[in-house]
Scaffold this motif. Sequence first.
Motif, PDB file in Angstrom:
ATOM      1  N   VAL A  19       1.138  -1.260   0.211  1.00 19.43           N
ATOM      2  CA  VAL A  19      -0.260   0.099  -0.009  1.00 19.43           C
ATOM      3  C   VAL A  19       1.157   1.227   0.175  1.00 19.43           C
ATOM      4  O   VAL A  19       0.164   2.020   0.036  1.00 19.43           O
ATOM      5  CB  VAL A  19      -1.447  -0.190   1.125  1.00 19.43           C
ATOM      6  CG1 VAL A  19      -0.250  -0.199   2.587  1.00 19.43           C
ATOM      7  CG2 VAL A  19      -2.475   1.385   1.286  1.00 19.43           C
ATOM      8  N   ARG A  20       1.729   1.054   0.765  1.00 18.32           N
ATOM      9  CA  ARG A  20       3.143   2.243   0.516  1.00 18.32           C
ATOM     10  C   ARG A  20       3.667   2.592  -0.888  1.00 18.32           C
ATOM     11  O   ARG A  20       3.248   3.788  -1.068  1.00 18.32           O
ATOM     12  CB  ARG A  20       3.927   2.191   1.714  1.00 18.32           C
ATOM     13  CG  ARG A  20       4.985   2.588   2.171  1.00 18.32           C
ATOM     14  CD  ARG A  20       5.942   3.101   3.106  1.00 18.32           C
ATOM     15  NE  ARG A  20       7.107   4.490   2.701  1.00 18.32           N
ATOM     16  CZ  ARG A  20       6.807   5.302   3.817  1.00 18.32           C
ATOM     17  NH1 ARG A  20       5.892   5.752   4.254  1.00 18.32           N
ATOM     18  NH2 ARG A  20       7.644   6.882   3.669  1.00 18.32           N
ATOM     19  N   ARG A  21       3.535   1.833  -1.070  1.00 17.93           N
ATOM     20  CA  ARG A  21       4.304   1.770  -2.828  1.00 17.93           C
ATOM     21  C   ARG A  21       3.371   1.967  -3.549  1.00 17.93           C
ATOM     22  O   ARG A  21       3.329   3.089  -4.559  1.00 17.93           O
ATOM     23  CB  ARG A  21       4.671   0.333  -3.254  1.00 17.93           C
ATOM     24  CG  ARG A  21       5.954  -0.654  -2.634  1.00 17.93           C
ATOM     25  CD  ARG A  21       6.088  -1.593  -3.161  1.00 17.93           C
ATOM     26  NE  ARG A  21       5.250  -1.754  -4.982  1.00 17.93           N
ATOM     27  CZ  ARG A  21       6.875  -2.071  -5.991  1.00 17.93           C
ATOM     28  NH1 ARG A  21       8.372  -1.779  -5.007  1.00 17.93           N
ATOM     29  NH2 ARG A  21       6.889  -1.779  -7.077  1.00 17.93           N
ATOM     30  N   MET A  22       2.328   1.800  -3.676  1.00 19.54           N
ATOM     31  CA  MET A  22       1.161   2.627  -4.486  1.00 19.54           C
ATOM     32  C   MET A  22       0.700   3.875  -3.971  1.00 19.54           C
ATOM     33  O   MET A  22       0.943   5.098  -4.957  1.00 19.54           O
ATOM     34  CB  MET A  22      -0.294   2.071  -4.261  1.00 19.54           C
ATOM     35  CG  MET A  22      -1.478   2.697  -5.378  1.00 19.54           C
ATOM     36  SD  MET A  22      -0.623   2.930  -7.192  1.00 19.54           S
ATOM     37  CE  MET A  22      -1.200   1.245  -7.670  1.00 19.54           C
ATOM     38  N   ALA A  23       1.157   4.418  -2.666  1.00 20.54           N
ATOM     39  CA  ALA A  23       1.147   5.902  -2.454  1.00 20.54           C
ATOM     40  C   ALA A  23       1.852   6.315  -2.676  1.00 20.54           C
ATOM     41  O   ALA A  23       2.496   7.688  -3.663  1.00 20.54           O
ATOM     42  CB  ALA A  23       0.412   5.759  -0.653  1.00 20.54           C
ATOM     43  N   MET A  24       3.365   5.978  -2.684  1.00 22.59           N
ATOM     44  CA  MET A  24       4.315   6.790  -2.996  1.00 22.59           C
ATOM     45  C   MET A  24       4.550   7.500  -4.359  1.00 22.59           C
ATOM     46  O   MET A  24       4.465   8.408  -4.862  1.00 22.59           O
ATOM     47  CB  MET A  24       5.711   6.031  -2.791  1.00 22.59           C
ATOM     48  CG  MET A  24       5.561   6.180  -1.144  1.00 22.59           C
ATOM     49  SD  MET A  24       7.037   4.726  -0.980  1.00 22.59           S
ATOM     50  CE  MET A  24       9.038   5.163  -1.912  1.00 22.59           C
ATOM     51  N   ALA A  25       3.751   5.753  -5.343  1.00 20.65           N
ATOM     52  CA  ALA A  25       3.351   6.611  -6.801  1.00 20.65           C
ATOM     53  C   ALA A  25       2.205   8.119  -7.096  1.00 20.65           C
ATOM     54  O   ALA A  25       2.702   8.332  -7.466  1.00 20.65           O
ATOM     55  CB  ALA A  25       3.016   5.327  -7.210  1.00 20.65           C
ATOM     56  N   ALA A  26       1.508   7.521  -6.147  1.00 15.07           N
ATOM     57  CA  ALA A  26       0.611   8.803  -5.690  1.00 15.07           C
ATOM     58  C   ALA A  26       0.579  10.020  -6.238  1.00 15.07           C
ATOM     59  O   ALA A  26       0.632  11.173  -6.521  1.00 15.07           O
ATOM     60  CB  ALA A  26      -0.824   8.250  -5.844  1.00 15.07           C
ATOM     61  N   VAL A  27       2.004   9.557  -4.785  1.00 14.89           N
ATOM     62  CA  VAL A  27       2.307  11.288  -4.619  1.00 14.89           C
ATOM     63  C   VAL A  27       3.338  11.401  -5.431  1.00 14.89           C
ATOM     64  O   VAL A  27       3.964  13.400  -5.929  1.00 14.89           O
ATOM     65  CB  VAL A  27       3.084  11.102  -3.075  1.00 14.89           C
ATOM     66  CG1 VAL A  27       3.789  12.345  -2.460  1.00 14.89           C
ATOM     67  CG2 VAL A  27       1.996  10.885  -1.781  1.00 14.89           C
ATOM     68  N   ALA A  28       4.410  11.232  -5.995  1.00  8.42           N
ATOM     69  CA  ALA A  28       5.282  11.327  -6.939  1.00  8.42           C
ATOM     70  C   ALA A  28       4.475  11.713  -7.943  1.00  8.42           C
ATOM     71  O   ALA A  28       5.513  12.763  -9.490  1.00  8.42           O
ATOM     72  CB  ALA A  28       6.375   9.476  -7.400  1.00  8.42           C
ATOM     73  N   ALA A  29       3.406  11.296  -8.660  1.00  5.55           N
ATOM     74  CA  ALA A  29       3.309  11.588  -9.882  1.00  5.55           C
ATOM     75  C   ALA A  29       2.420  13.625  -9.630  1.00  5.55           C
ATOM     76  O   ALA A  29       1.123  13.445 -10.986  1.00  5.55           O
ATOM     77  CB  ALA A  29       1.885  10.817  -9.911  1.00  5.55           C
ATOM     78  N   VAL A  30       2.275  13.943  -8.905  1.00  4.92           N
ATOM     79  CA  VAL A  30       1.885  14.791  -7.795  1.00  4.92           C
ATOM     80  C   VAL A  30      -0.104  15.103  -8.329  1.00  4.92           C
ATOM     81  O   VAL A  30      -0.101  16.046  -8.464  1.00  4.92           O
ATOM     82  CB  VAL A  30       2.178  15.751  -9.079  1.00  4.92           C
ATOM     83  CG1 VAL A  30       1.950  17.460  -8.891  1.00  4.92           C
ATOM     84  CG2 VAL A  30       3.629  15.539  -9.148  1.00  4.92           C
ATOM     85  N   LEU A  31       0.064  13.332  -7.686  1.00  3.66           N
ATOM     86  CA  LEU A  31      -1.771  13.822  -7.313  1.00  3.66           C
ATOM     87  C   LEU A  31      -1.596  14.059  -5.838  1.00  3.66           C
ATOM     88  O   LEU A  31      -1.114  13.747  -5.030  1.00  3.66           O
ATOM     89  CB  LEU A  31      -2.241  12.436  -7.735  1.00  3.66           C
ATOM     90  CG  LEU A  31      -2.726  11.816  -8.632  1.00  3.66           C
ATOM     91  CD1 LEU A  31      -2.026  10.205  -8.696  1.00  3.66           C
ATOM     92  CD2 LEU A  31      -3.350  12.808  -9.629  1.00  3.66           C
TER      93      LEU A  31
END
Length: 208
Positions: free
Chosen positions: A36-48
């Motif tokens: 779950v952290r991996r996906m959350a990090m991806a979302a934050v990195a994509a500037v969502l």
Amino acid sequence: MTSASATIGAVLLAAGNASRFGAPKQLLMLDGEPMVRRMAMAAVAAVLSPVVVVTGAYHEQVLASLGDLDVQVIEHRDWSSGMGGSLAAGVRAIAEQAPSLTSVMLLLADQPSIDATDLARMLKAHARRPDRILAARYDGHLGPPCLFPRFCFDELAALHGTHGARALLDTYAERVDAHDLPAAAFDIDTPADHARWLARYRLEQPDR
């Protein structure tokens, strides 16, 4: 990006009890990070922004796994009623937090092959036709991640039971665009899925 200036946020679903996996798969360690952290990090990195993570069965553990990430975690106590209710709770929360949102991206915690680059490409495609729904296409069908414009928010917020975002993809089929995303085809539902993901990951990362 602050919520005051945000135009596209994300709702990340991580509420289920992972009965087929037999353990909290949201917390499954992949390359040193809980899934779950991996996906959350991806979302934050994509500037969502904002990123709302909807928890349920393992609320405390998932909350702890997200640590200092710039996300909002909400607990959906009625998670057992189905994905629709969890999605609705997330959409209601994100719309209240960021009323200026023009779209929301729906993400699932169990698609570990998706990264920030994949999400950024979807955002770029959505920017060309922001009034339309954009859904990932893989294995011959459409599914998450999906981007839903503002006109969908009320219906998303009213979902319940097992009726998830698929209902809107069907209802507004003529307003849905497809975005090819092969990485979305792999989700982890069972220990065998996990073993296959690890085997493929090791092949793709021979020097690690």
